[in-house]
Design a protein around this motif. Structure first.
Motif, mmCIF file in Angstrom:
data_model
loop_
_atom_site.group_PDB
_atom_site.id
_atom_site.type_symbol
_atom_site.label_atom_id
_atom_site.label_comp_id
_atom_site.label_asym_id
_atom_site.label_seq_id
_atom_site.Cartn_x
_atom_site.Cartn_y
_atom_site.Cartn_z
ATOM 1 N N LEU A 1 0.826 -1.198 0.000
ATOM 2 C CA LEU A 1 0.000 0.000 0.000
ATOM 3 C C LEU A 1 0.869 1.260 0.000
ATOM 4 O O LEU A 1 0.519 2.253 -0.637
ATOM 5 N N ASN A 2 2.025 1.182 0.677
ATOM 6 C CA ASN A 2 2.953 2.323 0.671
ATOM 7 C C ASN A 2 3.475 2.597 -0.728
ATOM 8 O O ASN A 2 3.597 3.765 -1.131
ATOM 9 N N LEU A 3 3.792 1.561 -1.461
ATOM 10 C CA LEU A 3 4.298 1.724 -2.821
ATOM 11 C C LEU A 3 3.243 2.354 -3.730
ATOM 12 O O LEU A 3 3.544 3.274 -4.504
ATOM 13 N N ILE A 4 2.013 1.896 -3.623
ATOM 14 C CA ILE A 4 0.924 2.473 -4.424
ATOM 15 C C ILE A 4 0.734 3.942 -4.069
ATOM 16 O O ILE A 4 0.540 4.792 -4.944
ATOM 17 N N TRP A 5 0.828 4.263 -2.776
ATOM 18 C CA TRP A 5 0.657 5.626 -2.308
ATOM 19 C C TRP A 5 1.757 6.539 -2.854
ATOM 20 O O TRP A 5 1.489 7.652 -3.298
ATOM 21 N N ILE A 6 2.992 6.054 -2.861
ATOM 22 C CA ILE A 6 4.120 6.835 -3.389
ATOM 23 C C ILE A 6 3.972 7.044 -4.899
ATOM 24 O O ILE A 6 4.169 8.156 -5.405
ATOM 25 N N LEU A 7 3.610 5.989 -5.628
ATOM 26 C CA LEU A 7 3.414 6.115 -7.074
ATOM 27 C C LEU A 7 2.269 7.072 -7.400
ATOM 28 O O LEU A 7 2.346 7.846 -8.359
ATOM 29 N N LEU A 8 1.210 7.013 -6.605
ATOM 30 C CA LEU A 8 0.078 7.917 -6.803
ATOM 31 C C LEU A 8 0.492 9.358 -6.523
ATOM 32 O O LEU A 8 0.039 10.276 -7.209
ATOM 33 N N SER A 9 1.357 9.570 -5.546
ATOM 34 C CA SER A 9 1.863 10.912 -5.256
ATOM 35 C C SER A 9 2.632 11.463 -6.442
ATOM 36 O O SER A 9 2.442 12.620 -6.841
ATOM 37 N N ILE A 10 3.501 10.665 -7.011
ATOM 38 C CA ILE A 10 4.284 11.089 -8.179
ATOM 39 C C ILE A 10 3.361 11.370 -9.361
ATOM 40 O O ILE A 10 3.522 12.360 -10.080
ATOM 41 N N PHE A 11 2.375 10.512 -9.556
ATOM 42 C CA PHE A 11 1.411 10.699 -10.641
ATOM 43 C C PHE A 11 0.652 12.011 -10.469
ATOM 44 O O PHE A 11 0.437 12.746 -11.442
ATOM 45 N N LEU A 12 0.244 12.334 -9.235
ATOM 46 C CA LEU A 12 -0.478 13.582 -8.992
ATOM 47 C C LEU A 12 0.395 14.797 -9.280
ATOM 48 O O LEU A 12 -0.087 15.797 -9.824
ATOM 49 N N THR B 1 -7.644 13.805 -12.249
ATOM 50 C CA THR B 1 -7.161 14.452 -11.030
ATOM 51 C C THR B 1 -8.088 14.173 -9.848
ATOM 52 O O THR B 1 -7.624 13.856 -8.753
ATOM 53 N N VAL B 2 -9.381 14.276 -10.060
ATOM 54 C CA VAL B 2 -10.334 14.017 -8.976
ATOM 55 C C VAL B 2 -10.244 12.569 -8.509
ATOM 56 O O VAL B 2 -10.221 12.294 -7.302
ATOM 57 N N ILE B 3 -10.157 11.640 -9.433
ATOM 58 C CA ILE B 3 -10.048 10.221 -9.070
ATOM 59 C C ILE B 3 -8.750 9.959 -8.316
ATOM 60 O O ILE B 3 -8.741 9.271 -7.286
ATOM 61 N N ALA B 4 -7.641 10.523 -8.791
ATOM 62 C CA ALA B 4 -6.345 10.302 -8.148
ATOM 63 C C ALA B 4 -6.299 10.917 -6.750
ATOM 64 O O ALA B 4 -5.772 10.304 -5.818
ATOM 65 N N ILE B 5 -6.869 12.096 -6.572
ATOM 66 C CA ILE B 5 -6.895 12.726 -5.245
ATOM 67 C C ILE B 5 -7.751 11.915 -4.286
ATOM 68 O O ILE B 5 -7.383 11.714 -3.120
ATOM 69 N N THR B 6 -8.879 11.412 -4.755
ATOM 70 C CA THR B 6 -9.739 10.582 -3.915
ATOM 71 C C THR B 6 -9.013 9.313 -3.487
ATOM 72 O O THR B 6 -9.047 8.936 -2.307
ATOM 73 N N ILE C 1 2.775 14.971 -11.485
ATOM 74 C CA ILE C 1 2.870 15.073 -12.952
ATOM 75 C C ILE C 1 1.581 15.627 -13.538
ATOM 76 O O ILE C 1 1.597 16.506 -14.411
ATOM 77 N N ILE C 2 0.453 15.143 -13.062
ATOM 78 C CA ILE C 2 -0.847 15.575 -13.603
ATOM 79 C C ILE C 2 -1.084 17.046 -13.281
ATOM 80 O O ILE C 2 -1.654 17.781 -14.089
ATOM 81 N N ILE C 3 -0.625 17.512 -12.130
ATOM 82 C CA ILE C 3 -0.780 18.927 -11.783
ATOM 83 C C ILE C 3 0.079 19.788 -12.700
ATOM 84 O O ILE C 3 -0.332 20.875 -13.107
ATOM 85 N N PHE C 4 1.261 19.312 -13.051
ATOM 86 C CA PHE C 4 2.083 20.067 -14.004
ATOM 87 C C PHE C 4 1.434 20.116 -15.386
ATOM 88 O O PHE C 4 1.599 21.095 -16.115
ATOM 89 N N LEU C 5 0.704 19.097 -15.767
ATOM 90 C CA LEU C 5 0.004 19.118 -17.049
ATOM 91 C C LEU C 5 -1.141 20.118 -17.053
ATOM 92 O O LEU C 5 -1.564 20.570 -18.104
ATOM 93 N N ARG C 6 -1.652 20.440 -15.868
ATOM 94 C CA ARG C 6 -2.757 21.378 -15.758
ATOM 95 C C ARG C 6 -2.262 22.791 -15.526
ATOM 96 O O ARG C 6 -2.801 23.533 -14.726
ATOM 97 N N ALA C 7 -1.240 23.204 -16.225
ATOM 98 C CA ALA C 7 -0.683 24.555 -16.111
ATOM 99 C C ALA C 7 -1.729 25.574 -16.572
ATOM 100 O O ALA C 7 -2.674 25.225 -17.277
ATOM 101 N N PRO C 8 -1.575 26.849 -16.204
ATOM 102 C CA PRO C 8 -2.540 27.882 -16.635
ATOM 103 C C PRO C 8 -2.684 27.925 -18.156
ATOM 104 O O PRO C 8 -1.773 27.546 -18.892
#
Length: 71
Positions: free
Chosen positions: A2-13, A51-56, A15-22
């Motif tokens: 579960l820790n590994l999934i959590w870390i990978l999800l953090s990295i994914f978030l 993003t919503v799914i990943a944050i949830t 990256i996805i936030i950088f894709l959502r630039a202004p």
């Protein structure tokens, strides 16, 4: 596990936030110029949903990890 999934999800978030630039600069303007992610409105809607799914999932796993440490 579960820790590994959590870390990978953090990295994914991150990256996805950088894709959502202004809209006026950054990767969003690159996506609109090159149609990298399809049409701009479709790409933004898809990124919003992802993003919503990943944050949830991130919050759910964080709460689960917290409960696991209490026991």
């Amino acid at each position: 596990m579960l820790n590994l999934i959590w870390i990978l999800l953090s990295i994914f978030l991150i990256i996805i936030i950088f894709l959502r630039a202004p809209q006026n600069s950054g990767l969003a303007s690159f996506a609109t110029k090159s149609n990298l992610l399809g049409s701009p409105s479709s790409a933004e809607r898809t990124l919003n949903n992802i993003t919503v799914i990943a944050i949830t999932l991130y919050l759910f796993i964080a709460i689960q990890l917290n409960f696991n440490q209490l026991n």
